[in-house]
Design a protein around this motif. Structure first.
Motif: not given
Length: 365
Positions: A313-315, A328-338
């Motif tokens: 919903p919404g994304a 300060g980004e890692t793969w956690v920011d880019a994965h399953l990214l809504p």
């Protein structure tokens, strides 16, 4: 809209601005009392200012009982816990409550210090480890966790980071085929990435028709459609003269190849509603490779391919094969990214005075 998952029980919290350049001495005494030096060193090792860093703090007797450093890319619908310190369960509950209050659909948690048991107790599921890549950039935490606060989430694909600044189109196509079961995850490596990029490139970028043609050539059984609401060459605004013309020749050749191979090139703009319909189609494994500008999420107007593979919903949920370690980004920011619907609609219109949208719809079967 699906009702958000309830927080187990209410917890008071305060949101405190985080000054990334100030250094540990300027941070609140309440934070330095509960956070170890290695955590504070990691927090201050990158300029997180573009991602609106903030502290979500839980009050306690005589100070803070817990706190979490929270960041997120602009234009998105998630919050990321970098670390939680002090009473970790209380910090996690506070961040989830904050995310729900902000109408965010997801909270992710970098696995620097949290245990799998603590993450699970807070309602977070482990993310699949990222696939090995061909880059020497810092890999980030080995683990990460996710909790959806709206909807039921989406099926999780594998994550692979592009090894060059220009091979995002090839990586998104490969990730789509991995998720469709056409390509084995272990076969996604730098050789596969650069081989597909070589077939699709307009030097150095991959434009929509050339990318669609390369996907059909590599996987003839996959259905491929291109949506591009212009017949003019694209991604060439930064070039002129001969440098622009010979790339335009290649784009015309790609259109001729598409015609010979039976790849439809629709001179239409794929709407956001049509994109959502494609990735939400029940019983299908359909993906949209979408061209976006990084101006909103990263602050620089560079065209970039992302993989759209689900919606909540919404994304729209995407895989971004690149992340900005300097922020300060890692793969956690880019994965399953809504990415919020309105943001994705705006960032996927590229060009100068005439804005166009490029997309490649791939049905792996």
């Amino acid at each position: 809209m699906t009702t958000p998952h309830p927080v187990p029980y209410a917890v008071p919290y305060a949101v405190v601005p985080y000054a990334p350049g100030a250094g540990p001495a300027a941070w609140p005494e309440e934070l330095r009392r509960i956070a170890g030096p290695e955590v504070l060193e990691r927090w201050g090792a990158a300029d997180r200012a573009p991602h609106a860093p903030r502290l979500v703090a839980v009050p306690g007797d005589g100070g803070w009982a817990a706190a979490a450093l929270v960041t997120a890319r602009p234009g998105t619908a998630y919050a990321k816990i970098v670390d939680a310190v002090g009473d970790v369960p209380a910090a996690a509950r506070a961040v989830v409550a904050y995310a729900e209050e902000q109408r965010l659909v997801q909270v992710v948690w970098e696995g620097w210090t949290v245990s799998g048991e603590d993450a699970a107790a807070a309602g977070f599921a482990p993310l699949r480890p990222q696939l090995p890549g061909g880059t020497d950039e810092p890999a980030g935490p080995r683990t990460g966790y996710v909790r959806w606060t709206a909807g039921e989430g989406v099926a999780e694909p594998a994550y692979y980071r592009q090894s060059t600044h220009f091979s995002c189109g090839a990586v998104t196509a490969l990730l789509a085929q991995v998720r469709a079961g056409v390509v084995r995850p272990e076969s996604l490596d730098r050789e596969a990435e650069l081989t597909l990029w070589r077939d699709a490139t307009n030097f150095p970028a991959c434009e929509p028709v050339g990318l669609g043609v390369a996907v059909r050539r590599r996987w003839p059984s996959s259905s491929v459609e291109v949506f591009l609401d212009t017949e003019e060459p694209v991604l060439l605004d930064h070039l002129d003269g001969d440098e622009r013309e010979w790339r335009a020749v290649l784009q015309r050749a790609s259109r001729a190849d598409a015609d010979r191979l039976g790849v439809p090139v629709h001179g239409l703009r794929l709407s956001l509603a049509e994109l959502r319909e494609a990735v939400e189609a029940p019983g299908r494994c359909r993906h949209v490779l979408l061209l976006v500008s990084l101006a909103t999420m990263q602050g620089f107007d560079v065209p970039h391919w992302v993989l759209c593979h689900g919606a909540v919903p919404g994304a729209v949920v995407v895989e971004d094969p690149w992340f900005n370690t300097a922020a300060g980004e890692t793969w956690v920011d880019a994965h399953l990214l809504p990415v919020a619907d309105a943001s994705l609609d705006a960032m996927s219109l590229l060009g100068g005075e005439v804005r166009v949208r490029g997309a490649v719809l791939v049905d792996g079967g």
